[in-house]
Design an enzyme around this catalytic site. Structure first.
Site, PDB file in Angstrom:
ATOM      1  N   GLY A  49     -12.891   7.231 -23.890  1.00 49.02           N
ATOM      2  CA  GLY A  49     -14.048   6.819 -24.522  1.00 49.02           C
ATOM      3  C   GLY A  49     -14.027   5.319 -24.407  1.00 49.02           C
ATOM      4  N   GLN A  54     -16.215  -3.193 -26.985  1.00 50.18           N
ATOM      5  CA  GLN A  54     -14.919  -3.576 -26.143  1.00 50.18           C
ATOM      6  C   GLN A  54     -15.061  -4.132 -24.709  1.00 50.18           C
ATOM      7  OE1 GLN A  54     -13.682   0.949 -26.814  1.00 50.18           O
ATOM      8  NE2 GLN A  54     -11.764  -0.019 -26.735  1.00 50.18           N
ATOM      9  N   CYS A  93      -6.165   3.486 -27.357  1.00 47.54           N
ATOM     10  CA  CYS A  93      -7.357   2.751 -27.443  1.00 47.54           C
ATOM     11  C   CYS A  93      -7.075   1.654 -26.279  1.00 47.54           C
ATOM     12  CB  CYS A  93      -7.549   2.012 -28.870  1.00 47.54           C
ATOM     13  SG  CYS A  93      -8.995   1.038 -28.726  1.00 47.54           S
ATOM     14  N   LEU A  94      -8.335   1.658 -25.558  1.00 46.39           N
ATOM     15  CA  LEU A  94      -8.216   0.617 -24.300  1.00 46.39           C
ATOM     16  C   LEU A  94      -8.155  -0.772 -24.659  1.00 46.39           C
ATOM     17  CD1 LEU A  94     -10.850   2.316 -21.840  1.00 46.39           C
ATOM     18  CD2 LEU A  94      -8.195   2.519 -21.727  1.00 46.39           C
ATOM     19  N   HIS A 135     -13.443   8.322 -33.300  1.00 40.36           N
ATOM     20  CA  HIS A 135     -12.557   6.896 -32.815  1.00 40.36           C
ATOM     21  C   HIS A 135     -13.900   5.918 -32.383  1.00 40.36           C
ATOM     22  CE1 HIS A 135      -9.508   4.707 -30.590  1.00 40.36           C
ATOM     23  NE2 HIS A 135     -10.520   4.112 -30.095  1.00 40.36           N
ATOM     24  N   GLU A 136     -14.921   6.260 -31.499  1.00 43.50           N
ATOM     25  CA  GLU A 136     -15.808   5.339 -30.964  1.00 43.50           C
ATOM     26  C   GLU A 136     -16.930   4.798 -31.966  1.00 43.50           C
ATOM     27  OE1 GLU A 136     -14.901   4.020 -28.364  1.00 43.50           O
ATOM     28  OE2 GLU A 136     -13.392   5.706 -27.787  1.00 43.50           O
ATOM     29  N   HIS A 139     -15.468   2.105 -33.714  1.00 40.76           N
ATOM     30  CA  HIS A 139     -15.501   0.654 -33.120  1.00 40.76           C
ATOM     31  C   HIS A 139     -16.719   0.064 -33.376  1.00 40.76           C
ATOM     32  CE1 HIS A 139     -11.949   0.194 -30.663  1.00 40.76           C
ATOM     33  NE2 HIS A 139     -12.053   1.451 -30.061  1.00 40.76           N
TER      34      HIS A 139
HETATM   35 NI    NI Z   1     -10.582   2.255 -28.821  1.00 44.44          NI
END
Ligand code: NI
Length: 162
Positions: A49, A54, A93-94, A135-136, A139
């Protein structure tokens, strides 16, 4: 399409709240290109995701791909309207490369969102999809998984060289 630069741990933008995308903007080139670029960027880094913040864009757009037969899912202005139960899961997480930890996520979520064609949709998700949506959406509210990990579970895992 293009790979966008990722924002990483320590970048203040990750703590900011993203803004809703006005309905009339969804079909614009700007948003459609952003969506395509986010999907390409997520795939490049093997993410499940990615939220627009991000890649430095404070708009409520997320993309998710569980690498199953459904393909990438695009959620614009998502709202979690119901959650059920809990699951303790491994998460990364990226924006936090090579860091993994356990977090508690809802076992199920019901979310409403607008798709990339501008249609309001509803999804009932469980397991990994429920985790990814939670999670997203975090963000979009400036919340990071690292601030809700279970104590003592953080691991640094270096990617294998190839
Ligand atoms: Ni993330």
């Amino acid at each position: 399409m293009a790979i966008r630069n990722l924002r990483y741990e320590g970048d203040e933008i990750l703590k900011k709240k993203s803004r809703e995308v006005p309905k009339e903007d969804i079909l614009s080139d700007k948003i459609q290109v952003l969506i395509d670029d986010m999907i390409e960027t997520m795939h490049k880094y093997n993410g499940v995701g990615l939220a627009a913040v991000q890649v430095g864009i404070l708009k409520r757009v997320i993309v998710i791909d569980l690498y199953d037969d459904k393909g990438p899912i695009v959620l614009i202005n998502p709202v979690i309207i119901k959650t059920k139960g809990e699951q303790e899961v491994e998460e990364g997480c990226l924006s936090f490369p090579n860091q993994f930890a356990k977090v508690v996520r809802p076992a199920e979520v019901v979310a409403e969102y607008t798709d990339r064609e501008g249609k309001r949709m509803r999804v009932k998700a469980k397991e990994l999809l429920a985790q990814a949506i939670a999670h997203e959406v975090d963000h979009l509210n400036g919340e990071l998984f690292i601030d809700k990990i279970l104590p003592g579970t953080l691991e640094y895992i270096e990617p294998e060289e190839n």
